[in-house]
Design a protein around this motif. Sequence first.
Motif: not given
Length: 377
Positions: A10-14, A66-76, A230-235
């Motif tokens: 879960v990420h969106l760049p600045l 079951k899911y693992t979420l990789d949420v960037s600080g930039v997105f938060l 292992t599946l890694y997918i962009k939200y």
Amino acid sequence: MKAVCVCFEVHLPLPLRWYWPQEGYGDVHIEKYFDMEKAFHNFTKLAENVETLNDTLAASIENGGKYTLDVSGVFLEQCKWSPEIIDGFRELDPGSVSFAASPYYHSVCSMFPDMTEFREQVEMDRGMIKELFGREARTFVNTELLFEKRALKVLKEMGFKCFISEGSHNIMNGYDPMHVYDNTVPTLLRHINLSEDLEIRFSDNAWPGYPLIADKFASWIASMEGDVITLYIKYDAINTHLQNNKEILRFLKELPLSLKEKGIEMVLAEDAVDMFKSTSLSSLDSKTTARYGMHNLLGNHAQHLFMHELVDTGEQIGSIKDPERRKEMLRIYRYLQQSEIFLEMNSEERRFGYERAVNDLSILSDIERAIIREAKR
């Protein structure tokens, strides 16, 4: 029993602005270099459907997902525009959702000569996850799934239990990543083809696998040899599918049930390393990789030059005497480490990539001038 780990980024760049230096090189601030209006627009587009996506995950979890979420600080940080998004992630069942840590600024700092910046950004991200979600991040995902051996020693010292990286061809030697791999930190590698079936091809009606339903996908996994996929997918990619094909929501809801029918369990990444015996993979000792290849991050002279200047700029920031000015300069410097800045300099449209490089190096030049000015005060 075979298992599947699903991790969403879960990420969106600045985004950087097109920067035009003015005479005198004025004051340094975020809005001078980064396009906040575009960032808000991009965030709003994703935010419109995040509630729908999170509700779908909740329904999938009820079915055993079951899911693992990789949420960037930039997105938060961008969630200040819609704080309810954080509430939505917070409300997901904590027994079925874990949060992975990564470099806070979605940065390439793990490639810096000194690992201090990397350690600090990982600590920042882990602290933010603890503050917002009350959870300890036990899995680490590097920016762009970058595999950098030096980083693993730091991660082990920091107590991480699991590491997710790219299952690229130079790492796997033509095989599919289907195991927990023995490493300084036990490692899961992304299955590229299956991940991109969901991330890229799901809505492509010219793709031979179209339409992709959960039962078909589960059958593909059941036919494979190995322990864990292992599946890694962009939200954001799932959000894009919603514009053309809302069947992705049904797919996610039904996936746990279809996998269970085939005797396959969905598990959190950190639990997979306890469930399965690790397998040796000699290439992990000698190879480096990233999503779509290292050449996308550091494949041309402009990218190498920007990296060199970026590291040099970071070393100069400590010379700023005013703590508030130093803090602001450090924040800008860290946003300039975003992987997207490097990726844009390697655009398939060579002219665009060149123009981006000139723009980005002009920004760094302005910042270096400002650091020199501040250090003399």
